[in-house]
Design an enzyme around this catalytic site. Structure first.
Site, PDB file in Angstrom:
ATOM      1  N   THR A  24      -7.964  -8.418   0.238  1.00 45.58           N
ATOM      2  CA  THR A  24      -7.600  -7.717   1.328  1.00 45.58           C
ATOM      3  C   THR A  24      -7.202  -6.156   1.319  1.00 45.58           C
ATOM      4  O   THR A  24      -6.957  -5.578   2.172  1.00 45.58           O
ATOM      5  CB  THR A  24      -6.530  -8.345   1.949  1.00 45.58           C
ATOM      6  N   SER A 250       4.731  -3.456  -2.211  1.00 46.43           N
ATOM      7  CA  SER A 250       3.709  -4.189  -1.311  1.00 46.43           C
ATOM      8  C   SER A 250       2.485  -3.395  -1.642  1.00 46.43           C
ATOM      9  O   SER A 250       2.468  -2.064  -1.963  1.00 46.43           O
ATOM     10  CB  SER A 250       4.094  -4.200   0.192  1.00 46.43           C
ATOM     11  N   LYS A 251       1.443  -3.723  -1.174  1.00 46.09           N
ATOM     12  CA  LYS A 251      -0.058  -3.273  -1.100  1.00 46.09           C
ATOM     13  C   LYS A 251       0.044  -2.062  -0.222  1.00 46.09           C
ATOM     14  O   LYS A 251      -0.767  -0.967  -0.382  1.00 46.09           O
ATOM     15  CB  LYS A 251      -1.036  -4.320  -0.817  1.00 46.09           C
ATOM     16  N   ARG A 252       0.986  -1.677   0.649  1.00 41.60           N
ATOM     17  CA  ARG A 252       0.892  -0.717   1.546  1.00 41.60           C
ATOM     18  C   ARG A 252       1.846   0.328   0.832  1.00 41.60           C
ATOM     19  O   ARG A 252       1.844   1.195   1.542  1.00 41.60           O
ATOM     20  CB  ARG A 252       1.495  -1.092   2.807  1.00 41.60           C
ATOM     21  N   ASP A 253       2.371   0.194  -0.069  1.00 38.66           N
ATOM     22  CA  ASP A 253       3.128   1.286  -0.783  1.00 38.66           C
ATOM     23  C   ASP A 253       2.492   2.378  -1.433  1.00 38.66           C
ATOM     24  O   ASP A 253       2.662   2.745  -2.516  1.00 38.66           O
ATOM     25  CB  ASP A 253       4.107   0.562  -1.935  1.00 38.66           C
TER      26      ASP A 253
END
Ligand code: GLU
Length: 476
Positions: A24, A250-253
């Site tokens: 993702t 998180s991946k959004r970091d």
């Protein structure tokens, strides 16, 4: 019975693990840590480590993300066995198993549509109950409505789903906490827990090490294992990595993608060493090469408390691995950072420069920047570091660099000592001004190395420029 026992022995004789990312976005370091733990345990035991791309959710997944995962794997050098398993190519297999469960009466069609389900939930909420599917089609024998049904599993009605997690210990979930969850949507596509269970079983996975965000999926997967007649793996649910502020990474970091660390100038050994220590330890030891961590790793030693991400620690490890790297390797790696000035130097000077910088740089990027700085004449000088500008200029003025001095950094050092003696100068009275003249800054690599790398002409030129800029000619 003897056959069963044989099968069981065969199943457990080899450790088979997997890494099963959903593509993702980029592979973040939490994902790489999970992959590493699975990799190490398989390799330590001479077992198998498979890669499975969980790409059934076509809306959220993309080809690019799968490629990014493979790129990250390639960079860090985690090799996997066999072919990559793409779930998107296995729909037929999942559908066969769904059909099998339907045929065996272990799963059933449920014709409730979204509105009906919502109305049911609403009524349950109004009665103060936990909203949950009421199993109304579990034993349905009537004429089915015309809408496309979903398929639901017949989950146990009583008792508890129990398992012994390698990190969390005994976990038990009461059957009444779970409903007959959906295993195939109305369009026939299988759901997440179903495909994970089928694949893990068919791939022979017997150890699953994954993030504890999946802990709540495990009872559902165990129900599916039971219904499908498969032996479940041993689970290890690893606590999250927290950032320095105590929040979940998180991946959004932002810059948390594995390849971002490469671009920042971290070596793969440093990153892997850093990751293995996030949740695993072996006494006080901090440095682990891949071979050593493979030898020592055991998921039973994984910590049950969350680990804390510290960039400072990663920098410390990276400095260590840069220092340990042969200069030829550094030269190759630095090319990725557009380190062209280095290539303009003759090899013996490249060697001196890299040796001098090795122990001083936390990242390759910093190293490339330092090289650029050293090989570019200074445009500003940290004159505030000098107590006596006039004295500094006077000390530097008689300095002449004869080409013969440049046979080695050591001969330059001898020359500077002799010069200081001859002119009655203390070390600081010459070294600091000379450093500023050559490099503009008070800190940095050793002066003898700087002189040697720059050579007689460039050193003389920089010295002259300094004396002009700081107004030496006016000082007399
Ligand atoms: N695909 C899941 C993820 O990326 C992992 C599934 C699993 O490890 O069981 O989080």
């Amino acid at each position: 019975m003897p056959i069963l026992r044989f099968l069981r022995l065969k199943r457990t004789s080899m450790v088979v693990t997997r890494f099963a990312p959903s593509p993702t976005g980029h592979l973040h370091i939490g994902g790489l840590r999970t992959a590493l733990f699975n990799y190490l345990w398989a390799r330590k035991n001479g077992g198998k480590f498979y890669l499975r791309i969980e790409d059934t959710d076509s809306k959220r997944n993309c080809q690019e993300a799968s490629e990014a995962i493979l790129k990250a794997f390639e960079w860090v050098g985690l090799d996997f066995d066999g072919e990559i398993v793409y779930q998107s190519q296995r729909l037929k297999v999942y559908q066969e198993h769904i059909q099998r469960l339907l045929d065996q009466g272990k799963a059933y069609y449920c014709y409730m549509d979204k509105q009906e389900l919502e109305a049911l939930r609403e009524a349950q909420r109004a009665r103060g109950e936990t909203p949950r599917y009421d199993r109304r089609y579990r034993d349905f024998k009537g004429t089915p409505p015309h809408n496309q049904p979903v398929v639901r599993i017949k989950a146990p009605l009583s008792g508890a789903i129990c398992f012994d997690d390698g990190i969390k210990g005994a976990v038990a979930v009461q059957a009444k906490e779970l409903d007959d969850f959906i295993i195939a949507r109305a369009d026939g596509t299988p759901t997440y827990n179903f495909v994970v269970s089928v694949d893990d079983a068919l791939m022979g996975i017997n150890v699953v090490i994954r993030g504890d965000d999946h802990l709540s999926n495990t009872p559902k997967q165990l129900i599916l294992y039971e219904a499908l007649g498969f032996t479940p793996p041993k689970f290890y649910h690893v606590p999250m990595i927290f950032n320095e502020y105590g929040h979940k990474l998180s991946k959004r970091d932002g810059a948390m993608g594995v390849m971002d660390y490469k671009a920042l100038g971290y070596l793969k050994e440093a990153l892997l060493n850093f990751l293995v220590r996030l949740g695993w330890s072996y006494g006080d030891q901090e440095i682990f090469g891949l071979a050593e961590m493979t030898n020592l790793f055991n998921p039973d030693d994984l910590n049950s408390a969350p680990s804390c991400f510290s960039l400072h620690k990663l920098d410390w490890l990276n400095t260590h691995y840069i220092k340990e790297s042969p200069t030829d390797r550094l030269k190759t790696l630095l090319k990725d950072f557009g380190c062209n000035p280095l290539e303009k130097l003759p090899p013996f000077k490249q060697e001196v420069l890299l040796q001098a910088l090795k122990a001083r740089c936390a990242t390759l990027k910093q190293m490339a920047l330092s090289i650029q700085e050293i090989l570019t004449p200074p445009s500003t000088y940290e004159l505030n570091k000098l107590k006596n500008l006039e004295g500094a200029c006077k000390a530097l003025e008689p300095l002449t660099f004869h080409p013969d001095l440049f046979s080695s950094p050591e001969s330059l050092e001898d020359f500077l000592h002799a010069f200081m003696q001859e002119h009655g100068l203390k070390s600081a009275a010459l070294m600091l001004p000379l450093r500023l003249a050559l490099l503009g800054k008070a800190g940095g690599i050793g002066l003898k190395d700087a002189l040697f790398i720059l050579g007689d002409q460039e050193s003389q030129k920089r010295l002259k420029a300094f004396l002009v800029v700081v107004g030496a000619d006016k000082i007399h």
